[in-house]
Design a protein around this motif. Structure first.
Motif, PDB file in Angstrom:
ATOM      1  N   TRP A  20      -7.495  15.082   5.781  1.00 47.70           N
ATOM      2  CA  TRP A  20      -7.753  13.431   6.105  1.00 47.70           C
ATOM      3  C   TRP A  20      -9.296  13.270   5.739  1.00 47.70           C
ATOM      4  N   PRO A  21     -10.339  13.774   6.210  1.00 50.52           N
ATOM      5  CA  PRO A  21     -11.644  13.467   5.553  1.00 50.52           C
ATOM      6  C   PRO A  21     -12.147  13.755   4.416  1.00 50.52           C
ATOM      7  N   ALA A  22     -11.428  14.626   3.992  1.00 51.63           N
ATOM      8  CA  ALA A  22     -11.609  15.057   2.624  1.00 51.63           C
ATOM      9  C   ALA A  22     -11.048  14.301   1.715  1.00 51.63           C
ATOM     10  N   VAL A  23     -10.268  13.204   2.024  1.00 52.51           N
ATOM     11  CA  VAL A  23      -9.727  12.161   1.308  1.00 52.51           C
ATOM     12  C   VAL A  23     -10.327  10.971   1.728  1.00 52.51           C
ATOM     13  N   MET A  24     -10.242  10.542   2.807  1.00 56.27           N
ATOM     14  CA  MET A  24     -10.915   9.236   3.019  1.00 56.27           C
ATOM     15  C   MET A  24     -12.408   9.023   3.177  1.00 56.27           C
ATOM     16  N   VAL A  25     -13.133  10.243   3.235  1.00 49.98           N
ATOM     17  CA  VAL A  25     -14.629  10.007   3.130  1.00 49.98           C
ATOM     18  C   VAL A  25     -15.234   9.579   1.663  1.00 49.98           C
ATOM     19  N   THR A  41      -6.556  -6.407  -5.670  1.00 50.75           N
ATOM     20  CA  THR A  41      -6.003  -5.683  -4.497  1.00 50.75           C
ATOM     21  C   THR A  41      -7.135  -5.841  -3.734  1.00 50.75           C
ATOM     22  N   ARG A  42      -7.042  -6.086  -2.409  1.00 55.63           N
ATOM     23  CA  ARG A  42      -8.252  -5.921  -1.490  1.00 55.63           C
ATOM     24  C   ARG A  42      -8.959  -4.562  -1.169  1.00 55.63           C
ATOM     25  N   THR A  43     -10.082  -4.413  -1.009  1.00 56.38           N
ATOM     26  CA  THR A  43     -10.612  -3.168  -0.622  1.00 56.38           C
ATOM     27  C   THR A  43      -9.878  -2.499   0.737  1.00 56.38           C
ATOM     28  N   SER A  44      -9.518  -3.223   1.571  1.00 54.76           N
ATOM     29  CA  SER A  44      -8.715  -2.757   2.717  1.00 54.76           C
ATOM     30  C   SER A  44      -7.250  -1.982   2.409  1.00 54.76           C
ATOM     31  N   GLN A  45      -6.774  -2.742   1.361  1.00 54.12           N
ATOM     32  CA  GLN A  45      -5.532  -2.513   0.847  1.00 54.12           C
ATOM     33  C   GLN A  45      -5.333  -0.901   0.279  1.00 54.12           C
ATOM     34  N   VAL A  46      -6.680  -0.712  -0.750  1.00 58.15           N
ATOM     35  CA  VAL A  46      -7.130   0.430  -1.207  1.00 58.15           C
ATOM     36  C   VAL A  46      -7.370   1.555  -0.215  1.00 58.15           C
ATOM     37  N   ARG A  47      -8.043   1.156   0.841  1.00 57.35           N
ATOM     38  CA  ARG A  47      -8.224   2.097   1.964  1.00 57.35           C
ATOM     39  C   ARG A  47      -6.833   2.619   2.662  1.00 57.35           C
ATOM     40  N   SER A  48      -5.962   1.725   2.727  1.00 62.23           N
ATOM     41  CA  SER A  48      -4.772   1.850   3.158  1.00 62.23           C
ATOM     42  C   SER A  48      -3.755   2.590   2.542  1.00 62.23           C
ATOM     43  N   MET A  49      -4.083   2.245   1.194  1.00 59.56           N
ATOM     44  CA  MET A  49      -3.145   3.066   0.296  1.00 59.56           C
ATOM     45  C   MET A  49      -3.574   4.609   0.308  1.00 59.56           C
ATOM     46  N   MET A  50      -5.007   4.956   0.425  1.00 62.03           N
ATOM     47  CA  MET A  50      -5.633   6.224   0.444  1.00 62.03           C
ATOM     48  C   MET A  50      -5.148   6.804   1.779  1.00 62.03           C
ATOM     49  N   ARG A  51      -5.064   6.153   2.890  1.00 57.62           N
ATOM     50  CA  ARG A  51      -4.812   6.744   4.335  1.00 57.62           C
ATOM     51  C   ARG A  51      -3.055   7.302   3.940  1.00 57.62           C
ATOM     52  N   GLN A  52      -2.335   6.428   3.323  1.00 63.67           N
ATOM     53  CA  GLN A  52      -0.975   6.844   3.014  1.00 63.67           C
ATOM     54  C   GLN A  52      -1.088   8.203   2.327  1.00 63.67           C
ATOM     55  N   GLU A  53      -1.909   8.334   1.299  1.00 61.05           N
ATOM     56  CA  GLU A  53      -1.998   9.326   0.403  1.00 61.05           C
ATOM     57  C   GLU A  53      -2.410  10.476   1.203  1.00 61.05           C
ATOM     58  N   ALA A  54      -3.459  10.420   1.651  1.00 66.01           N
ATOM     59  CA  ALA A  54      -3.819  11.379   2.845  1.00 66.01           C
ATOM     60  C   ALA A  54      -2.365  12.038   3.789  1.00 66.01           C
ATOM     61  N   THR A  93       0.947  -1.133   0.008  1.00 67.97           N
ATOM     62  CA  THR A  93      -0.076  -0.125  -0.118  1.00 67.97           C
ATOM     63  C   THR A  93       0.821   1.240   0.011  1.00 67.97           C
ATOM     64  N   ARG A  94       1.903   1.262   0.704  1.00 68.48           N
ATOM     65  CA  ARG A  94       2.914   2.627   0.664  1.00 68.48           C
ATOM     66  C   ARG A  94       3.370   2.440  -0.573  1.00 68.48           C
ATOM     67  N   PHE A  95       3.794   1.464  -1.444  1.00 61.92           N
ATOM     68  CA  PHE A  95       4.565   1.544  -2.718  1.00 61.92           C
ATOM     69  C   PHE A  95       3.396   2.156  -3.795  1.00 61.92           C
ATOM     70  N   LEU A  96       1.785   1.709  -3.460  1.00 59.68           N
ATOM     71  CA  LEU A  96       0.854   2.192  -4.469  1.00 59.68           C
ATOM     72  C   LEU A  96       0.914   3.679  -3.757  1.00 59.68           C
ATOM     73  N   ALA A  97       0.779   4.157  -2.650  1.00 59.13           N
ATOM     74  CA  ALA A  97       0.479   5.384  -2.431  1.00 59.13           C
ATOM     75  C   ALA A  97       1.665   6.337  -3.190  1.00 59.13           C
ATOM     76  N   ILE A  98       2.921   6.162  -2.770  1.00 58.03           N
ATOM     77  CA  ILE A  98       4.127   6.670  -3.506  1.00 58.03           C
ATOM     78  C   ILE A  98       3.975   6.642  -5.070  1.00 58.03           C
ATOM     79  N   ALA A  99       3.731   5.584  -5.500  1.00 61.60           N
ATOM     80  CA  ALA A  99       3.718   5.693  -7.060  1.00 61.60           C
ATOM     81  C   ALA A  99       2.380   6.664  -7.536  1.00 61.60           C
ATOM     82  N   ASN A 100       1.234   6.770  -7.148  1.00 60.81           N
ATOM     83  CA  ASN A 100       0.229   7.302  -7.447  1.00 60.81           C
ATOM     84  C   ASN A 100       0.485   8.709  -7.192  1.00 60.81           C
TER      85      ASN A 100
END
Length: 863
Positions: free
Chosen positions: A840-845, A776-789, A498-505
């Motif tokens: 944080w909420p502007a990205v995660m919600v 990719t699991r949904t939880s991993q996508v959420r984790s990726m977005m937390r990293q991006e936030a 998830t960290r790799f995906l967040a950085i790449a994105n």
């Protein structure tokens, strides 16, 4: 006969008419296409609509406040019946600029009454003088609005009608207004204790009078005219002339005739009459105009930046659509027109929608101004269509400019390049944007670092403060490079999938994410610069005051001030070594600047040169304060540098009542923020203030000296320690209003941040769906977005803080020769928490909402 060919030619319209019809047709087609696009992309355009609507609301509110300052006022109380009030001009005339208000009353020659009385249409002209009074009730000061003493002849201007008793006849007779008599618990025949200056005297209440209008801002005490003149103690001077007009006389015409008959006076009609009653109303009007103008200009700039950024992000999300249009033959001009039409439509709708909330915001700000004491009670809010029309015009122009800037790249790219450009976001910045951004970085740093060293006075402070804006603009221009660079730097640290995906994105979508993050960076920078600039000023002033008061005791007053005669009484007390009176006022300095004249409103103090060195430490840098007599002056280091006057030079000082002095500079000192930027002889300041009173008296005395016994005849005076002295008043006196306006400004930036981040996240539904379809699991996508936030919040905090620091360091050095600004840790932590709470909420919600539909369904939805 006419041939068919000739008939056809005759039927054809001229070429100019054809061209006009074609332009109109194209305009309708462009608007129709723009409207269709808006209806098809409601989500993306909703973000633009919100940015424009909120900006329109704030600009409308600023416009309403500005118009209130220009046109509104408070109904006259004491001059209610007077058709015209004649007074001095309570401002300093300045060519080509707004006239700054004078802090003390400008008085008139007593012969003005005869000149006014001779004017056609004047039934009677009544002189009025005001003396600040204090009412004692059981040896304590009576609470309530300020009390002013007048001669009985001026009672007709309200008018006052005796409810009981009789008018004053003897020197110790007084008539109280009914509300004051009720609060003091006295009536006709009783005795009341009044204090003029510091000396209490007992008076016989000969009567109680009822005003012809409600008195909310003041209370009135009436003496005989002779007694009032002795208390006023300014022979040949009066405060104002109240004019009672003959029947059928127009007040405006009468005012014009009076100005011609008595040159040099100012005439007041309508609500402007209250400006003469109490000086705070005119000062409030001036403050509101200044604040609304400055804040409105800042908001216009922010609206242009935020709307441009939001439109740029919206256009980036439509690259596929725009590429297809270019591929099927749309010309760059057509693309520009289409996006321009969309911007104008959305901007116009948003601007109109923001008008009503803008009026509500104006009401809220007006209430805050009134609660903070900046506006007096009764100063009504002026609401007309002009602020709304102006806000709509500004917002539509901002949207049009933003649309043009956002569409330039999409319109210039060739059809083949456009289709190829869809797959991958371009990392290349335009050379103009890149060059300008790279030039602004060293420019902003140079302004922050070099100016405080090279330039003297306020130029250094203002220059350092402006560097934050330059660096924020540079961040906006270089945002994709900065965001991508920070993401690359974070990518060096190993992490999970998830960290790799967040950085790449983050690296791949640097342009889009930087457009969404720039408002948050701007908010962090502006909040840091505004708050910590103010804390640095306040901390420096407080430090100068704490270290600078070296007197053993300070005599203070619970009334309007301390009579100068008290100083002589204190000097007679055994054991008293030094007695130093301190008077406070406000002055205006003027100095030539090329072909124009500059001015600066400064806080000033009046001191006794023989006592000042033993009672306060001004930290004299050059010169000697012992020479502070007659028409001389001492300047703070900052003001000395601002006006370009040093020891031995001269400076033009406009005293509180407008009197001009060419004063010789005898000293330059450091502690101007704590004590005042101008130091004058005490007798000069006292002579040109409204009440002729001292603010404090500083005393050095032996421990056995009994000051309380000497002050026993003066029940409004008390002996306190050095902490009783307060920092010299500055523009920061209205700190509550400043904080409120900054909160509105930062609130707008917060809305813009949420707006753009939500829009950027929602547009990635297809990407999220594709990730889930490939395993990719949904939880991993959420984790990726937390990293991006987290990356977004980290970028905003780090870059925003770095952009603000040069400004704060430069200001701190210019203010106190220290590179360490005053940054309260808890206040900075609040900025960090606020940035995270917004991002944080502007990205995660929206990310969670985008992940709700099944992946197959989500990927099949249109972009």
């Amino acid at each position: 006969m006419v041939s068919r060919k000739s008939a056809a030619k005759a039927a054809d319209p001229p070429a100019g008419v054809k061209a006009k019809k074609k332009v109109k047709t194209l305009s309708r087609e462009n608007l129709s296409l723009a409207w269709s696009t808006i209806r098809g992309r409601k989500g993306g355009f909703a973000a633009v609509l919100i940015a424009v609507a909120v900006g329109s609301a704030v600009i409308t509110a600023c416009g309403a406040l500005l118009e209130t300052g220009l046109s509104s006022g408070v109904p006259a109380e004491r001059y209610h019946k007077a058709a015209v009030v004649v007074g001095g001009y309570q401002a300093m005339p300045v060519d080509g600029d707004s006239d700054p208000r004078l802090s003390e009353r400008v008085r008139l020659p007593a012969d003005t009454v005869a000149k006014v009385a001779a004017v056609k249409g004047v039934e009677s002209a009544v002189a009025d003088t005001s003396v600040r009074m204090t009412v004692l009730k059981k040896d304590s000061v009576l609470d309530g609005p300020p009390v002013y003493g007048h001669g009985w002849s001026a009672s007709v201007l309200a008018p006052f009608t005796l409810r009981s008793g009789s008018q004053p006849q003897a020197a110790d007779d007084v008539v109280l207004d009914s509300d004051l008599a009720k609060r003091a618990g006295v009536g006709a025949g009783d005795t009341v204790t009044l204090v003029a200056g510091s000396k209490p005297e007992s008076y016989h209440v000969s009567g109680v009078a009822e005003p012809g209008v409600s008195f909310d801002r003041q209370s009135a005490v009436f003496f005989t005219d002779d007694r009032a003149a002795r208390l006023y103690d300014l022979p040949g001077k009066i405060d104002a002339v109240g004019v009672l007009a003959a029947d059928g006389t127009d007040a405006g015409d009468l005012a014009d005739r009076i100005k011609k008959a008595a040159p040099g006076v100012e005439t007041y009609t309508g609500d402007d009459r209250s400006d003469v009653e109490t000086l705070d109303i005119g000062q409030s009007r001036s403050f509101v105009i200044e604040v609304a103008s400055a804040f409105g200009a800042t908001m216009i700039m922010l609206v242009v930046i935020v709307v441009s950024g939001t439109l740029a992000l919206q256009v980036q999300q439509r690259r596929r659509e725009l590429a297809l249009l270019r591929a099927v033959g749309a010309t760059p001009r057509q693309v520009l027109r289409m996006i321009g039409g969309e911007a104008v439509l959305v901007g116009g709708i948003g601007a109109v929608l923001g008008a009503v909330p803008g009026i509500l915001l104006a009401l809220l700000l007006h209430s805050v101004f009134t609660s903070a004491g900046v506006l007096p009670a009764g100063f009504s809010l002026e609401i007309t269509p002009l602020p709304v029309l102006f806000a709509v015009l500004v917002c539509v122009l901002a949207a049009r400019i933003g649309g043009w800037l956002a569409a330039r790249r999409a319109a210039k790219v060739s059809a083949v390049e456009a289709l190829g450009d869809v797959a991958v976001e371009s990392k290349k910045l335009g050379w103009v944007r890149l060059t300008l951004g790279l030039l602004l970085v060293p420019g902003g740093l140079a302004v922050a670092v070099v100016l405080p060293i090279v330039l003297p006075g306020e130029s250094a402070i203002e220059g350092a403060a402006s560097s934050a804006l330059l660096l924020v603009i540079a961040v906006g221009l270089l945002g994709p490079k900065l965001f991508g660079g920070i993401a690359a730097l974070l990518g060096r640290r190993p992490g999970g999938v998830t960290r790799f995906l967040a950085i790449a994105n983050s690296r791949a979508r640097a342009r889009r994410l930087s457009a969404a993050t720039t408002p948050l960076i701007m908010g962090v920078t502006m909040a840091s610069a505004q708050l910590f600039g103010a804390t640095t000023l306040a901390a420096t002033a407080q430090d100068q005051l704490v270290d600078g008061v070296i007197a053993d005791h300070v005599v203070t007053s619970d009334s309007a001030g301390i009579s100068p005669g008290v100083v002589d009484e204190l000097r007679k007390v055994p054991g008293v070594r030094t007695v130093g009176p301190v008077a406070r006022t406000s002055t205006i300095l003027t100095w030539p600047d090329g072909d124009s004249v500059q001015y600066r409103i400064t806080s000033a103090q009046g001191v006794d040169p023989a006592a000042v060195s033993d009672t306060m430490k001004l930290d004299v840098l050059r010169g000697d304060l012992s020479g502070l007599t007659g028409d001389t002056v001492a300047l703070s280091r900052i003001v000395s540098g601002t006006v370009g006057a040093d020891v031995g030079g001269t400076v033009e000082v406009h005293l509180g009542d407008g009197t001009v002095e060419k004063a010789k500079v005898v000293a330059v000192y450091e502690n101007g923020l704590g004590f005042g930027d101008i130091t004058l002889p005490n007798d000069v300041v006292i002579a040109h203030t409204t009440d002729h009173l001292d603010q404090w008296v500083m005393v050095n005395a032996d421990p056995k000296a009994d000051l309380s016994a000497a002050l026993k005849p003066y029940p409004t005076l008390s002996v306190r320690d050095a902490a009783a002295v307060t920092v010299a008043p500055t523009d920061a006196g209205a700190s509550g209003v400043s904080l409120m306006l900054n909160a509105v400004l930062l609130g707008y930036l917060a809305i813009a941040v949420v707006n753009t981040l939500v829009m950027a996240t929602v547009s990635r539904r297809g990407e999220f769906a594709l990730l889930r379809l490939v395993g990719t699991r949904t939880s991993q996508v959420r984790s990726m977005m937390r990293q991006e936030a987290g990356i977004i919040a980290l970028c905003a905090i780090v870059v925003g803080t770095i952009a603000a620091l040069p400004s704060l360091i430069g200001m701190s050095y210019a203010i106190r020769h220290s590179v360490f600004p005053s940054i309260p840790p808890l206040m900075y932590l609040g900025i960090v928490v606020a940035a995270v709470a917004i991002a944080w909420p502007a990205v995660m919600v929206p990310a969670r909402l985008a992940l709700r539909p099944p992946a197959v369904e989500a990927i099949s939805r249109p972009e």
